[in-house]
Design an enzyme around this catalytic site. Structure first.
Site, PDB file in Angstrom:
ATOM      1  N   LEU A 143       0.882  -1.149   0.030  1.00  0.00           N
ATOM      2  CA  LEU A 143       0.034  -0.294  -0.173  1.00  0.00           C
ATOM      3  C   LEU A 143       0.849   1.176  -0.071  1.00  0.00           C
ATOM      4  O   LEU A 143       1.990   1.298   0.594  1.00  0.00           O
ATOM      5  CB  LEU A 143      -0.753   0.237   1.217  1.00  0.00           C
ATOM      6  N   ASP A 144       0.629   2.176  -0.715  1.00  0.00           N
ATOM      7  CA  ASP A 144       1.329   3.625  -0.633  1.00  0.00           C
ATOM      8  C   ASP A 144       1.190   3.897   0.782  1.00  0.00           C
ATOM      9  O   ASP A 144       0.417   3.675   1.697  1.00  0.00           O
ATOM     10  CB  ASP A 144       0.587   4.576  -1.406  1.00  0.00           C
ATOM     11  N   ARG A 145       2.419   4.824   0.878  1.00  0.00           N
ATOM     12  CA  ARG A 145       2.657   5.219   2.335  1.00  0.00           C
ATOM     13  C   ARG A 145       1.316   6.156   2.868  1.00  0.00           C
ATOM     14  O   ARG A 145       1.198   5.776   4.195  1.00  0.00           O
ATOM     15  CB  ARG A 145       4.136   6.072   2.471  1.00  0.00           C
ATOM     16  N   ARG A 245      -5.420   6.810  -7.864  1.00  0.00           N
ATOM     17  CA  ARG A 245      -4.923   8.348  -7.646  1.00  0.00           C
ATOM     18  C   ARG A 245      -4.911   8.812  -9.264  1.00  0.00           C
ATOM     19  O   ARG A 245      -5.479   9.871  -9.290  1.00  0.00           O
ATOM     20  CB  ARG A 245      -3.780   8.136  -6.763  1.00  0.00           C
TER      21      ARG A 245
END
Length: 315
Positions: A143-145, A245
């Site tokens: 997962l992205d930060r 995104r």
């Protein structure tokens, strides 16, 4: 303080370690070694496999003989990572599901899942230190930060391989929720636009829509409409980096407080009204086939306090 791996020694690769990248294998095997030092000794040829030089992308094969050279590292006792009781409690509070094969967490926004890009210890490195009784721990996916939500960690190499196969065959179903700018139209249900990963001076990884990119498909459903925003449910059919995104930005419905792919002037009101600065994107659920229990498992992660507060007070 000086730490030494005093002599040359050899490791034979077993079934539990095959198909791993050599850099990841060394990072897990020698937890005291900084990752940048691991990369250096691979790059300079000090690590040999079957008496040959390799690069850090090399994937281990069953029966490989890995030569480990003598290594000396300097460590500052004042900079030792302090994994105290508080951190242990934080990780325990993240647990959504655990058995002998999986550890599934509700990752908070702002926490990196692994080291890299100036981060010495991510979630997986911390967990390996906090849980020495788990002989094997590895990320099934990332997962992205800045994204919160469901994160699966495998406790066995064979389980990791099985879940990766499920991912490749698109058998794992993920759902996200996001608060976006704009009032979402009822007719907009999906987008299919190819994504290409590029680089720039400011950001190491920038993803953009490009005909040369990989096929990327995302489905959407409206959960709730607000005056100037919409809460949407998102199902990524493909799993590209930053897919959700970038697709939302392309549709002109960027995610609220997306520092990389958002629009700052649109973020101003919510950022200041609620005094927050976190991406409002959450991995809400994941559905996969448990290879040992022989049944589908659905794991759902609740929204955190900040995300729920924003939704509760939006008009």
């Amino acid at each position: 303080m000086t730490n030494q791996f005093s002599s040359t020694h050899f490791l034979n690769i077993t079934e539990n370690s095959e198909k791993q990248r050599i850099d990841n294998f060394l990072r897990k095997t020698f937890k005291r070694l900084p990752f940048n030092l691991i990369c250096k000794i691979i790059r300079t040829g000090q690590i040999r496999i079957n008496k040959k030089r390799i690069n850090q992308n090399y994937k281990l094969k069953l029966g490989d003989s890995v030569r480990i050279p003598p290594i000396t590292i300097q460590s500052d006792s004042n900079k030792k990572i302090k994994l105290n009781t508080r951190l242990s409690i934080i990780f325990n509070n993240m647990i959504l599901y655990e058995d002998n094969y999986f550890l599934i967490l509700n990752k908070p926004s702002g926490m990196s899942v692994h080291s890299g890009s100036g981060i010495n210890y991510g979630m997986i490195e911390n967990l390996r230190i906090l849980r020495p009784y788990n002989r094997y721990l590895d990320l099934v996916h990332r997962l992205d930060r800045d994204t919160s939500g469901v994160l699966i960690i495998a406790k066995k190499r064979s389980i990791l391989r099985n879940l990766h196969e499920q991912l490749r065959e698109k058998k794992i179903k993920k759902k996200y929720v996001a608060l976006v700018h704009g009032v979402w139209p009822d007719i907009l249900k999906s987008i299919s636009k190819p994504l290409l990963k590029t680089s720039s001076r400011k950001n190491k990884n920038i993803v953009k829509i490009d005909p040369k990119g990989k096929e990327s498909i995302t489905h959407f459903n409206i959960k709730k409409k607000y005056t100037k925003n919409t809460l949407i449910s998102i199902t990524p059919i493909t799993g590209r980096t930053h897919q959700i995104r970038v697709h939302l930005l392309h549709l002109n419905y960027p995610i609220v407080l997306d520092a990389k792919y958002g629009i700052k002037k649109l973020d101003y009101f919510i950022k200041n009204k609620f005094n927050i600065n976190r991406l409002l994107l959450h991995a809400e659920s994941i559905n996969f086939f448990h290879p040992k229990r022989k049944k589908n498992i659905l794991i759902t992660a609740p929204l955190d306090y900040v995300f729920k507060t924003v939704l509760k007070n939006l008009i």
